[in-house]
Write a protein that holds these residues in place. Structure first.
Motif, PDB file in Angstrom:
ATOM      1  N   CYS A   1     -38.021 -33.490   0.483  1.00 42.81           N
ATOM      2  CA  CYS A   1     -38.298 -33.966  -0.863  1.00 42.81           C
ATOM      3  C   CYS A   1     -38.255 -35.489  -0.838  1.00 42.81           C
ATOM      4  O   CYS A   1     -37.336 -36.071  -0.267  1.00 42.81           O
ATOM      5  CB  CYS A   1     -37.250 -33.421  -1.832  1.00 42.81           C
ATOM      6  SG  CYS A   1     -37.553 -33.869  -3.536  1.00 42.81           S
ATOM      7  N   SER A   2     -39.265 -36.116  -1.435  1.00 40.19           N
ATOM      8  CA  SER A   2     -39.292 -37.577  -1.447  1.00 40.19           C
ATOM      9  C   SER A   2     -39.803 -38.089  -2.791  1.00 40.19           C
ATOM     10  O   SER A   2     -40.582 -37.428  -3.473  1.00 40.19           O
ATOM     11  CB  SER A   2     -40.181 -38.109  -0.321  1.00 40.19           C
ATOM     12  OG  SER A   2     -41.493 -37.613  -0.451  1.00 40.19           O
ATOM     13  N   GLU A   3     -39.340 -39.270  -3.156  1.00 48.12           N
ATOM     14  CA  GLU A   3     -39.743 -39.906  -4.414  1.00 48.12           C
ATOM     15  C   GLU A   3     -41.177 -40.406  -4.275  1.00 48.12           C
ATOM     16  O   GLU A   3     -41.528 -41.048  -3.294  1.00 48.12           O
ATOM     17  CB  GLU A   3     -38.797 -41.059  -4.707  1.00 48.12           C
ATOM     18  CG  GLU A   3     -38.949 -41.658  -6.058  1.00 48.12           C
ATOM     19  CD  GLU A   3     -37.893 -42.723  -6.333  1.00 48.12           C
ATOM     20  OE1 GLU A   3     -38.218 -43.648  -7.083  1.00 48.12           O
ATOM     21  OE2 GLU A   3     -36.786 -42.627  -5.787  1.00 48.12           O
ATOM     22  N   LYS A   4     -42.009 -40.124  -5.280  1.00 54.63           N
ATOM     23  CA  LYS A   4     -43.424 -40.499  -5.225  1.00 54.63           C
ATOM     24  C   LYS A   4     -43.823 -41.539  -6.257  1.00 54.63           C
ATOM     25  O   LYS A   4     -44.914 -42.062  -6.207  1.00 54.63           O
ATOM     26  CB  LYS A   4     -44.304 -39.258  -5.400  1.00 54.63           C
ATOM     27  CG  LYS A   4     -44.153 -38.241  -4.306  1.00 54.63           C
ATOM     28  CD  LYS A   4     -44.618 -38.785  -2.982  1.00 54.63           C
ATOM     29  CE  LYS A   4     -44.540 -37.742  -1.910  1.00 54.63           C
ATOM     30  NZ  LYS A   4     -44.901 -38.240  -0.597  1.00 54.63           N
ATOM     31  N   GLY A   5     -42.967 -41.815  -7.257  1.00 53.64           N
ATOM     32  CA  GLY A   5     -43.314 -42.810  -8.266  1.00 53.64           C
ATOM     33  C   GLY A   5     -43.030 -42.306  -9.666  1.00 53.64           C
ATOM     34  O   GLY A   5     -42.197 -41.429  -9.862  1.00 53.64           O
TER      35      GLY A   5
ATOM     36  N   GLY B   1     -43.153 -39.439 -22.181  1.00 56.96           N
ATOM     37  CA  GLY B   1     -42.798 -40.768 -21.705  1.00 56.96           C
ATOM     38  C   GLY B   1     -42.878 -40.869 -20.191  1.00 56.96           C
ATOM     39  O   GLY B   1     -43.394 -39.990 -19.518  1.00 56.96           O
ATOM     40  N   LYS B   2     -42.335 -41.964 -19.672  1.00 53.12           N
ATOM     41  CA  LYS B   2     -42.362 -42.222 -18.241  1.00 53.12           C
ATOM     42  C   LYS B   2     -41.320 -41.355 -17.543  1.00 53.12           C
ATOM     43  O   LYS B   2     -40.157 -41.353 -17.929  1.00 53.12           O
ATOM     44  CB  LYS B   2     -42.068 -43.700 -17.984  1.00 53.12           C
ATOM     45  CG  LYS B   2     -42.390 -44.156 -16.577  1.00 53.12           C
ATOM     46  CD  LYS B   2     -42.050 -45.612 -16.367  1.00 53.12           C
ATOM     47  CE  LYS B   2     -42.992 -46.499 -17.138  1.00 53.12           C
ATOM     48  NZ  LYS B   2     -42.802 -47.933 -16.814  1.00 53.12           N
ATOM     49  N   MET B   3     -41.760 -40.607 -16.519  1.00 49.98           N
ATOM     50  CA  MET B   3     -40.860 -39.710 -15.795  1.00 49.98           C
ATOM     51  C   MET B   3     -41.029 -39.886 -14.294  1.00 49.98           C
ATOM     52  O   MET B   3     -42.124 -40.165 -13.808  1.00 49.98           O
ATOM     53  CB  MET B   3     -41.118 -38.263 -16.187  1.00 49.98           C
ATOM     54  CG  MET B   3     -40.885 -38.008 -17.658  1.00 49.98           C
ATOM     55  SD  MET B   3     -41.116 -36.322 -18.125  1.00 49.98           S
ATOM     56  CE  MET B   3     -41.047 -36.479 -19.913  1.00 49.98           C
ATOM     57  N   GLN B   4     -39.941 -39.730 -13.573  1.00 56.84           N
ATOM     58  CA  GLN B   4     -39.935 -39.864 -12.131  1.00 56.84           C
ATOM     59  C   GLN B   4     -40.594 -38.644 -11.491  1.00 56.84           C
ATOM     60  O   GLN B   4     -40.349 -37.516 -11.908  1.00 56.84           O
ATOM     61  CB  GLN B   4     -38.482 -39.980 -11.638  1.00 56.84           C
ATOM     62  CG  GLN B   4     -38.342 -40.533 -10.257  1.00 56.84           C
ATOM     63  CD  GLN B   4     -38.753 -41.996 -10.177  1.00 56.84           C
ATOM     64  OE1 GLN B   4     -38.517 -42.769 -11.083  1.00 56.84           O
ATOM     65  NE2 GLN B   4     -39.392 -42.343  -9.102  1.00 56.84           N
ATOM     66  N   VAL B   5     -41.436 -38.871 -10.467  1.00 56.23           N
ATOM     67  CA  VAL B   5     -42.128 -37.789  -9.773  1.00 56.23           C
ATOM     68  C   VAL B   5     -41.616 -37.702  -8.334  1.00 56.23           C
ATOM     69  O   VAL B   5     -41.423 -38.714  -7.671  1.00 56.23           O
ATOM     70  CB  VAL B   5     -43.657 -38.020  -9.767  1.00 56.23           C
ATOM     71  CG1 VAL B   5     -44.374 -36.955  -8.955  1.00 56.23           C
ATOM     72  CG2 VAL B   5     -44.193 -38.036 -11.175  1.00 56.23           C
ATOM     73  N   PHE B   6     -41.404 -36.465  -7.885  1.00 59.14           N
ATOM     74  CA  PHE B   6     -40.953 -36.195  -6.523  1.00 59.14           C
ATOM     75  C   PHE B   6     -41.931 -35.236  -5.862  1.00 59.14           C
ATOM     76  O   PHE B   6     -42.527 -34.397  -6.519  1.00 59.14           O
ATOM     77  CB  PHE B   6     -39.556 -35.576  -6.522  1.00 59.14           C
ATOM     78  CG  PHE B   6     -38.502 -36.489  -7.067  1.00 59.14           C
ATOM     79  CD1 PHE B   6     -37.796 -37.319  -6.226  1.00 59.14           C
ATOM     80  CD2 PHE B   6     -38.234 -36.542  -8.424  1.00 59.14           C
ATOM     81  CE1 PHE B   6     -36.823 -38.175  -6.723  1.00 59.14           C
ATOM     82  CE2 PHE B   6     -37.269 -37.388  -8.933  1.00 59.14           C
ATOM     83  CZ  PHE B   6     -36.562 -38.206  -8.075  1.00 59.14           C
ATOM     84  N   GLY B   7     -42.092 -35.378  -4.557  1.00 58.13           N
ATOM     85  CA  GLY B   7     -42.935 -34.485  -3.791  1.00 58.13           C
ATOM     86  C   GLY B   7     -42.077 -33.582  -2.934  1.00 58.13           C
ATOM     87  O   GLY B   7     -41.095 -34.019  -2.333  1.00 58.13           O
ATOM     88  N   SER B   8     -42.429 -32.304  -2.879  1.00 53.43           N
ATOM     89  CA  SER B   8     -41.721 -31.321  -2.068  1.00 53.43           C
ATOM     90  C   SER B   8     -42.682 -30.785  -1.028  1.00 53.43           C
ATOM     91  O   SER B   8     -43.761 -30.306  -1.367  1.00 53.43           O
ATOM     92  CB  SER B   8     -41.208 -30.198  -2.966  1.00 53.43           C
ATOM     93  OG  SER B   8     -40.707 -29.146  -2.186  1.00 53.43           O
TER      94      SER B   8
END
Length: 66
Positions: free
Chosen positions: A11-15, A28-35
């Motif tokens: 899992c990594s942070e994508k923006g 609103g603005k939300m953090q996106v993660f990739g799995s």
């Protein structure tokens, strides 16, 4: 000698994105993660099993697929 495959998941942070939470309807603005879950043999990726992106709501802290 038998080489056993293994399944690893990362899992990594994508923006960040602007999204609407389906759980509490906060927009609103939300953090996106990739799995990324894949099949490996001797640290070599053989096959991707799934690659999903999900966001975390800043209000209710639930996650949802984007």
């Amino acid at each position: 000698m038998v080489i056993k495959p293994k399944i690893d998941s990362y899992c990594s942070e994508k923006g960040e994105i602007i999204a609407k939470c389906p759980h509490c309807n906060t927009e609103g603005k939300m953090q996106v993660f990739g799995s990324d879950t894949s099949l490996y043999i001797n640290s070599i990726q053989i096959k991707k099993i799934h690659n999903n992106f999900f966001a975390v709501c800043t209000n209710c802290k639930n996650t949802f697929e984007v």
